[in-house]
Design an enzyme around this catalytic site. Structure first.
Site, short mmCIF file in Angstrom:
data_model
loop_
_atom_site.label_atom_id
_atom_site.label_comp_id
_atom_site.label_asym_id
_atom_site.label_seq_id
_atom_site.Cartn_x
_atom_site.Cartn_y
_atom_site.Cartn_z
CG ASP A 68 2.52 -4.07 0.65
OD1 ASP A 68 3.76 -4.09 0.34
OD2 ASP A 68 1.72 -4.43 -0.16
CD GLN A 86 2.27 -9.16 2.85
OE1 GLN A 86 2.65 -9.69 1.77
NE2 GLN A 86 1.21 -9.50 3.22
CB SER A 126 -1.31 -6.33 0.85
OG SER A 126 0.02 -6.35 1.20
NE ARG A 143 -0.51 -7.81 -6.09
CZ ARG A 143 -0.27 -8.19 -7.26
NH1 ARG A 143 -0.62 -9.46 -7.90
NH2 ARG A 143 0.66 -7.45 -8.34
#
Ligand code: FRU
Length: 486
Positions: free
Chosen positions: A41, A57, A101, A160
């Site tokens: 991501d 990432q 993320s 998240r």
């Protein structure tokens, strides 16, 4: 090896790579990617200190989904980038199994980074901490640790991907989450000072049965009241014309009522990209434009990407795309700065009528704009040929069905993707072909398809065919330059 030595090795490997690039034919020239390891991501997208900041990432140690770091490249023109650097390392008690993320927000001259600290114990039990980082203009930063330490009651630790937005001077955070009954949802928190956060509630939509987890939510302001809520749901069943990937990314548009924590009168979910390899996009705002970058890849499909065994790297990011709100959908177009990639015009054709035409290109890094009038034809087929392998794209205007077919490629993912595309008398295609990524914008960005391909031969020919007389109003092809990391 000691941690420090490992990171020194990563740095050395990066330097070696940029000083003598290998000749692997799948390495992309103008899409952001890393020489080794696994990228997923885009994170923390922002414009700060006169530069676009693109975090993402990255597992710098291998092509597996673990050791998730945040790395960073900066640019002001999308041609010249800074050398990739690791920013967040999974090394604190609250992020030891991954700096997952999240987004960014500029406040008081500081770039505030938000991410999820992923922690797992020996029995694989998960804990998720929403964390904050102060990143400064000189590149120094402080990891300040968790600002939200646990998911609220009724939800699992699949909690998240914090993204920040502001309304009426109040900061809001939207997070992806899973209920204890295994339903995907989003939660909204708020803060007066961006430091102290309190739960506002679960975002109400009419999508109560829509997968088991919603990842990477974004709340994107379109006008005074309209917002696009963009997210990546997991667990949807494939249908003939949609949801054909294992996981999706898409949006609903509605009136955001933060008092009632509700996205009212929202539209039906629309996938943002109909290709094989697109996931977890993030949107940020700069100069009044909503700009999106996505991950060119798909979780849990690692065997579709042979660059891991042949090259030791996986996954690029898309080009930056501007989202435009029109007719209650989001149109996408490449950010204007992407024109900086144009090196030379190699084709310019006007008003040509034919049933079969070959565009021979001596480059595999091209931008192609095609504009057709159907004239007497109903079906247009494009074949991207790499010697004896090809990818085809077929559009039938009678059924309004578009099919992309990768079955005639030897390596990498195969299969077809099928979607509906409305047209009238004409069809316009805007395409970016890099060494292993292809991005296509249809009808001024009403639909897009992003896909990866791994040809055996390094040559490209584009064949255009139709069932009857077809008029090519215009074809322009640019040879594109490669981006630099310095
Ligand atoms: C989406 C995702 C996110 C998570 C990150 C971990 O691809 O699963 O939900 O934060 O990747 O790398």
């Amino acid at each position: 090896m000691l941690n420090q030595d490992l990171y020194q090795k990563v740095e050395e490997n990066l330097n070696n790579y940029y000083s003598n690039k290998d000749n692997n034919i799948w390495r992309n020239n103008f899409h952001i990617e890393m020489p080794f390891g696994l990228v997923n991501d885009p994170n923390g997208l922002s414009y700060y200190n006169d530069k676009f900041h693109i975090f993402y990432q990255w597992n710098p140690f291998g092509c597996e989904h673990k050791n998730k770091h945040w790395a960073l490249v900066k640019t002001d023109d999308f041609v010249n980038f800074t050398k990739p650097e690791i920013i967040l390392k999974p090394e604190e008690w609250y992020d030891k199994n991954g700096c997952y993320s999240g987004g960014a927000y500029v406040k008081d001259n500081t770039l505030k980074l938000f991410y999820t600290g992923n922690v797992k114990d020996e029995n694989n039990n998960r804990e998720s901490y929403q964390c904050i980082v102060d990143y400064h203009k000189d590149g120094t930063f402080e990891k300040r640790g968790p600002i939200i330490t646990k998911q609220p009651e009724g939800y699992t630790a699949h909690f998240r991907d914090p993204m920040i937005f502001i309304q009426d001077g109040v900061y809001y955070m939207v997070l992806g989450v899973q209920t204890e009954n295994l339903k995907g949802r989003a939660l909204i928190y708020k803060s007066e000072d961006i430091e102290n956060w309190e739960l506002v509630g679960e975002l109400k939509t009419n999508m109560n049965e829509f997968g088991y987890m919603w990842e990477c939510p974004n709340m994107v302001k379109l006008d005074k009241t309209k917002y696009a809520f963009l997210f990546s749901p997991q667990g949807l069943e494939a249908e003939e014309f949609r949801y054909q990937n294992i996981y999706q990314s898409g949006y609903i548009i509605g009136d955001l009522d933060l008092e009632e924590v509700s996205l009212k009168n929202h539209s039906e979910f629309k996938e943002i990209d109909m290709g094989f390899d697109f996931y977890a996009p993030q949107v940020f705002t700069h100069d009044g434009e909503n700009i999106m970058i996505g991950w060119v890849g798909m979780p849990d499909k690692d065997n579709e990407y042979p660059s891991s065994d042949n090259g030791g790297w996986m996954f690029p990011l898309t080009l930056p795309r501007v989202l435009e709100y029109k007719d209650n959908v989001l149109y996408q177009r490449p950010l204007k700065l992407v024109e900086n990639l144009r090196k030379s015009q190699i084709v310019n054709i006007n008003n040509l009528t034919f049933c079969n035409y070959n565009l021979k290109l001596d480059s595999r890094n091209v931008e192609i704009k095609l504009d057709f009038d159907f004239d007497e034809s109903n079906v247009i087929e494009l074949k991207f040929k790499f010697k004896d392998e090809y990818i085809s794209l077929v559009y039938d205007k009678r059924t309004e069905i578009c099919i992309i077919d990768r079955n005639n490629m030897k390596l990498g993912g195969k299969g077809i993707r099928k979607f509906k595309l409305k047209t009238d008398k004409s069809l316009s295609l805007h395409m970016f072909l890099d060494n292993s990524v292809m991005e296509i914008y249809y009808e001024k960005g009403l639909q897009t398809t992003t896909l990866m391909y791994f040809p055996k031969e390094d040559e490209l020919e584009v064949e255009i065919k139709s069932d009857n007389k077809l008029k090519l109003n215009e074809a322009i092809v640019w040879n594109l330059r490669g981006v630099k990391y310095e």
